[in-house]
Write a protein that holds these residues in place. Structure first.
Motif, PDB file in Angstrom:
ATOM      1  N   ASP A 238     -26.610  -9.296 -42.470  1.00 10.20           N
ATOM      2  CA  ASP A 238     -25.541  -8.675 -40.789  1.00 10.20           C
ATOM      3  C   ASP A 238     -27.006  -7.824 -40.629  1.00 10.20           C
ATOM      4  OD1 ASP A 238     -24.689  -7.499 -43.032  1.00 10.20           O
ATOM      5  OD2 ASP A 238     -23.817  -6.122 -40.945  1.00 10.20           O
ATOM      6  N   LYS A 378     -23.928 -17.236 -36.942  1.00 13.89           N
ATOM      7  CA  LYS A 378     -23.673 -15.715 -37.879  1.00 13.89           C
ATOM      8  C   LYS A 378     -24.479 -14.523 -37.447  1.00 13.89           C
ATOM      9  CE  LYS A 378     -20.080 -17.030 -41.414  1.00 13.89           C
ATOM     10  NZ  LYS A 378     -19.763 -16.949 -42.524  1.00 13.89           N
ATOM     11  N   ALA A 382     -24.301 -11.126 -35.122  1.00 11.05           N
ATOM     12  CA  ALA A 382     -24.811 -10.291 -35.676  1.00 11.05           C
ATOM     13  C   ALA A 382     -26.048  -8.843 -35.258  1.00 11.05           C
ATOM     14  CB  ALA A 382     -25.807  -9.892 -37.073  1.00 11.05           C
ATOM     15  N   GLN A 440     -17.920  -9.180 -35.137  1.00 16.27           N
ATOM     16  CA  GLN A 440     -18.919  -8.549 -35.634  1.00 16.27           C
ATOM     17  C   GLN A 440     -18.293  -7.891 -37.271  1.00 16.27           C
ATOM     18  OE1 GLN A 440     -20.604  -5.871 -33.244  1.00 16.27           O
ATOM     19  NE2 GLN A 440     -22.248  -7.122 -32.664  1.00 16.27           N
ATOM     20  N   ARG A 444     -19.657  -9.024 -40.748  1.00 18.82           N
ATOM     21  CA  ARG A 444     -20.425  -7.359 -41.885  1.00 18.82           C
ATOM     22  C   ARG A 444     -19.764  -7.222 -43.306  1.00 18.82           C
ATOM     23  NH1 ARG A 444     -18.522  -3.218 -38.011  1.00 18.82           N
ATOM     24  NH2 ARG A 444     -20.083  -4.501 -36.115  1.00 18.82           N
ATOM     25  N   ASN A 447     -20.728 -10.401 -46.029  1.00 19.99           N
ATOM     26  CA  ASN A 447     -21.985 -10.533 -45.570  1.00 19.99           C
ATOM     27  C   ASN A 447     -22.627 -11.110 -47.061  1.00 19.99           C
ATOM     28  OD1 ASN A 447     -22.050  -8.503 -47.659  1.00 19.99           O
ATOM     29  ND2 ASN A 447     -22.724  -7.210 -45.900  1.00 19.99           N
TER      30      ASN A 447
END
Ligand code: GDG
Length: 472
Positions: A238, A378, A382, A440, A444, A447
């Motif tokens: 990310d 994703k 990010a 997010q 995060r 990850n």
């Protein structure tokens, strides 16, 4: 000291021969980033095909020597092997079956022969490098037989296997003539991972029905070892996407695009050319949206990036034709002198341009018919530094299990897809921010580094458990 050996069909590097010089270009893929923390340390190593044919022995030795400096070890494949093992069995037998497109699957003995031979070739490469006590991590559907081939050579080894594409339900999987050999190949591993619980559940069901083993609570008892099966949803790097989005290069691309697109709302779609991605259905939904919501004509543009792939294969050639025709039809019906509804690109983009598109897109339309995970959605999340933007996501992508704040759709339901596009385009900004912040947080927290760590920890855990069961 024990080491870790990563094995995948392709090495995270492309070796090319230009005239009589060899060039090495690293791949920046998610897997390479995540596993970089492993294979680049100590004596750890990554084994795979370098992406080019090398038949000359001196050249092979040179490539092997050069790659060793980057902790990689090549498995050289011939053109016939790539044709029958990779393009054949992997991509024309396993890929369609595992994505529920079994009508496209080719059942061909020569493909199966090549698949077995290449898995054995990979096994020989592992045997040249592995010592007892090493940890071996095999990746993906091209190497389903490898875990057991290694196990037969080194009974005590620690072997993890991760499948990046879906595992289909028993009713689909059992159509494969080689279903039992494939399962037994995978069962050489100590830990078998998938992106979702459904994939894991489907695998366990096939093992129980086809191989007849007990599969209670995600543990398979094969009489010698307990094999653990679980879900490990893969994440992305990310931070890389967030810092790319704020880089000078991306910012200047954003300015350039904004100027060209003015006040247009942008819908972004990015896929490799593949029937599993649902590209024609997405185009049909966009066409229906323009018809049902004429107030958006002239105000919204679909940016559609299709990365070229396998377009010499008949099914893919036909798919490309269907897409070309649909784009042509929609653009010619709706375009005006100043507006083109679809900006269609059949090529790949540099990552900075991808980042700029992620940044400016009001909507990401990720609507595969079936996808193991899907990393594009994703990466979109990010990249959204301003926390604005809406993700429309297919229920059939593994990522939908984690991203509950996306607008989830069934890609076969065109009406629902049209509604979702409309809802996304009219969503109040505070709702966009709330949904984006939740997503997010997930991207995060879970990850790529977390994914590697949790898989490796679980592999250690099952080995300890096996030992304690053996001494009971
Ligand atoms: C398997 C599974 C699973 C795309 N266009 C461009 C470009 N890309 C990059 C994206 C993304 C990647 O390609 C595609 O992501 P996928 O998730 O589809 O990954 P695959 O490796 O193709 O597929 C999939 C994945 O494994 C991981 O387990 O999610 O379900 O099929 O990273 O950014 N990159 C650049 N230019 C492009 O035009 N530079």
């Amino acid at each position: 000291m024990p080491k870790t050996i990563i094995i995948s069909n392709r090495l995270p590097i492309k070796v090319q021969r230009t005239e009589d010089k060899l060039t090495y270009e690293s791949s920046e893929g998610g897997l390479a980033t995540g596993l970089g923390s492993i294979y680049k340390t100590d004596d750890n190593i990554w084994i795979g095909w370098p992406g080019t044919y090398f038949t000359d022995e001196a050249e092979q030795q040179q490539v092997t020597k050069d790659l060793a400096e980057q902790s990689m070890y090549p498995v050289f494949l011939t053109e016939a092997e790539i044709r029958d093992f990779y393009e054949g069995f992997s991509n024309e037998t396993l890929w369609p079956t595992f994505h529920y497109f079994n009508q496209y699957a080719i059942y061909e003995d020569t493909f199966w022969e090549a698949y077995q031979q290449v898995n054995q070739k990979f096994c020989r490469a592992v045997m040249e490098l592995a010592n007892p006590g090493d940890t071996i991590w095999v990746h993906d559907y091209q190497l389903l037989l490898l875990p057991n081939l290694i196990r037969e050579e080194m009974t005590e080894s620690t072997i993890g296997f991760f499948q990046h594409i879906p595992f289909p339900s028993y009713e689909i999987f059992r159509l494969l003539p080689w279903r039992e050999q494939i399962l037994k190949g995978m069962l050489g591993a100590d830990l078998i991972g998938f992106h979702t619980y459904d994939d894991a559940r489907h695998f366990l069901s096939s093992v129980s029905r086809i191989v007849g083993l007990n599969t209670a609570q995600g543990l398979i008892d094969n009489g010698y070892r307990s094999i653990m099966v679980d879900a490990f949803p893969m994440g992305i790097d990310d931070e890389k996407y967030a810092s790319l989005a704020s880089s000078e290069e991306t910012k200047s691309k954003i300015e350039e695009y904004r100027e060209a697109l003015q006040e247009q709302k942008i819908i972004l779609s990015i896929d490799r050319l593949d029937y599993s991605k649902g590209i024609p259905q997405r185009l049909q939904a966009f066409e229906l949206f323009l018809k049902e919501h004429p107030e958006f004509q002239g105000k919204v543009t679909l940016f559609m990036l299709v990365v070229p792939s396998r377009d010499q294969v008949e099914t893919y050639r036909q798919l490309k034709e269907t897409i070309d025709e649909l784009v042509g039809r929609i653009n010619s019906s709706y375009r005006t002198i100043t507006w083109n509804p679809i900006q269609y690109f059949y090529r790949s983009f540099p990552i900075e341009e991808l980042s700029a598109l992620y940044s400016i897109a009001d909507i990401a339309l990720v609507t595969p018919m079936r996808d193991g995970m899907n990393l594009v959605c994703k990466e979109y999340i990010a990249s959204k530094l301003d926390k604005k933007g809406v993700l429309v996501l297919s229920e059939m992508a593994g990522a939908s299990r984690e991203l509950a704040d996306a607008l989830l759709i069934n890609p076969n339901d065109l009406g629902q897809l049209v509604q979702a596009i409309h809802a996304a385009l009219t969503m109040p900004e505070d709702e966009q921010t709330m949904r984006m912040e939740h997503m997010q947080d997930i991207v995060r927290r879970y990850n790529i580094h977390h994914w590697v760590e949790i898989f490796m920890n679980r592999l250690d855990y099952i080995k300890v458990k096996q030992q304690s069961m053996a001494t009971q």
